[in-house]
Design a protein around this motif. Structure first.
Motif, PDB file in Angstrom:
ATOM      1  N   LEU A 199      28.924  61.696  36.886  1.00 33.65           N
ATOM      2  CA  LEU A 199      28.376  61.793  35.528  1.00 33.65           C
ATOM      3  C   LEU A 199      28.031  60.407  34.989  1.00 33.65           C
ATOM      4  N   GLY A 200      28.914  59.449  35.248  1.00 35.78           N
ATOM      5  CA  GLY A 200      28.653  58.075  34.813  1.00 35.78           C
ATOM      6  C   GLY A 200      27.396  57.510  35.457  1.00 35.78           C
ATOM      7  N   LEU A 201      27.204  57.797  36.743  1.00 37.93           N
ATOM      8  CA  LEU A 201      25.998  57.345  37.438  1.00 37.93           C
ATOM      9  C   LEU A 201      24.747  57.961  36.827  1.00 37.93           C
ATOM     10  N   ARG A 202      24.834  59.227  36.453  1.00 41.05           N
ATOM     11  CA  ARG A 202      23.679  59.892  35.846  1.00 41.05           C
ATOM     12  C   ARG A 202      23.357  59.306  34.475  1.00 41.05           C
ATOM     13  N   VAL A 203      24.398  59.018  33.712  1.00 44.27           N
ATOM     14  CA  VAL A 203      24.190  58.403  32.396  1.00 44.27           C
ATOM     15  C   VAL A 203      23.516  57.043  32.549  1.00 44.27           C
ATOM     16  N   GLU A 204      24.010  56.249  33.486  1.00 42.68           N
ATOM     17  CA  GLU A 204      23.442  54.923  33.703  1.00 42.68           C
ATOM     18  C   GLU A 204      22.013  55.017  34.221  1.00 42.68           C
ATOM     19  N   ALA A 205      21.752  55.959  35.120  1.00 40.43           N
ATOM     20  CA  ALA A 205      20.394  56.137  35.641  1.00 40.43           C
ATOM     21  C   ALA A 205      19.429  56.536  34.532  1.00 40.43           C
ATOM     22  N   LYS A 206      19.882  57.408  33.656  1.00 43.73           N
ATOM     23  CA  LYS A 206      19.044  57.822  32.526  1.00 43.73           C
ATOM     24  C   LYS A 206      18.750  56.643  31.609  1.00 43.73           C
ATOM     25  N   ARG A 207      19.762  55.795  31.391  1.00 47.74           N
ATOM     26  CA  ARG A 207      19.569  54.622  30.541  1.00 47.74           C
ATOM     27  C   ARG A 207      18.550  53.662  31.157  1.00 47.74           C
ATOM     28  N   LEU A 208      18.648  53.438  32.458  1.00 47.86           N
ATOM     29  CA  LEU A 208      17.721  52.532  33.132  1.00 47.86           C
ATOM     30  C   LEU A 208      16.288  53.073  33.105  1.00 47.86           C
TER      31      LEU A 208
END
Length: 202
Positions: free
Chosen positions: A134-143
């Motif tokens: 989930l953290g990876l998805r949040v960070e990917a969305k932010r990028l």
């Protein structure tokens, strides 16, 4: 080789379950540290994920990864945990862990697999991985959003802006790819817990 993988996995688990010697537990916990990941890989890495050696291989890899990437994983946990509301209680991780917390959790999960309820340890491991995903998805969305915003707000779409936006999109794609691989690991761990409870993890 398959027979040896299963025999060594069961021997290791049974030996620790039958002892209350903390030194034995510590030696098993640090098996990869002492013997090297290649030695353990030779025994267990080819085992199917729905077998005891396959599950133990994933647990040892998870501990190694958590201890080596504790700072990055602490940051990803803080991003993903608010979405997975019950995760902290299941995995045994604070909502805002430090890198030391992540390292301690890595040891706690593996120790629990050998000295406590094996299925519970697998569930904890799977939940930890779920939150990191989930953290990876949040960070990917932010990028991705950052890249999109950069191209929309730039006065001119220069080569430098285009190159930076592409870099951010590529980084986001890599994070999502990593997340997909980790999702498979979480599934394997959770399935291992299910099979263990039914007495079918061999």
């Amino acid at each position: 080789m398959r027979e040896m993988a299963h025999a060594t996995a069961w021997a290791l688990l049974s030996h620790v379950h039958e002892t209350d010697d903390p030194q034995v537990v510590q030696r098993v916990l640090t098996l990869v540290d002492r013997e090297g990941v290649d030695t353990i890989a030779e025994l267990w890495s080819r085992a199917e994920p729905d077998t005891l050696p396959g599950v133990l291989w994933r647990l040892y890899l998870l501990r190694t990864w958590m201890r080596r990437q504790d700072d990055a994983l602490a940051q990803l946990w803080r991003l993903g945990e608010p979405i997975a509301t019950a995760a902290s209680a299941i995995a045994g991780v604070d909502s805002a862990p430090t890198d030391e917390d992540i390292a301690r959790t890595a040891d706690s999960i593996l120790t629990g697999a050998f000295t406590g309820d094996f299925a519970v340890a697998l569930d904890r491991a799977a939940t930890f991985v779920d939150v990191v995903v989930l953290g990876l998805r949040v960070e990917a969305k932010r990028l991705s959003a950052q890249a999109q915003s950069m191209r929309q707000t730039a006065a001119t779409d220069t080569e430098a802006v285009a190159a930076e936006a592409k870099r951010l999109h590529t980084q986001a794609a890599r994070l999502l790819h990593t997340g997909a691989n980790l999702q498979t690991t979480a599934h394997d761990l959770r399935e291992g817990a299910h099979l263990w409870r039914r007495g079918q993890l061999e």
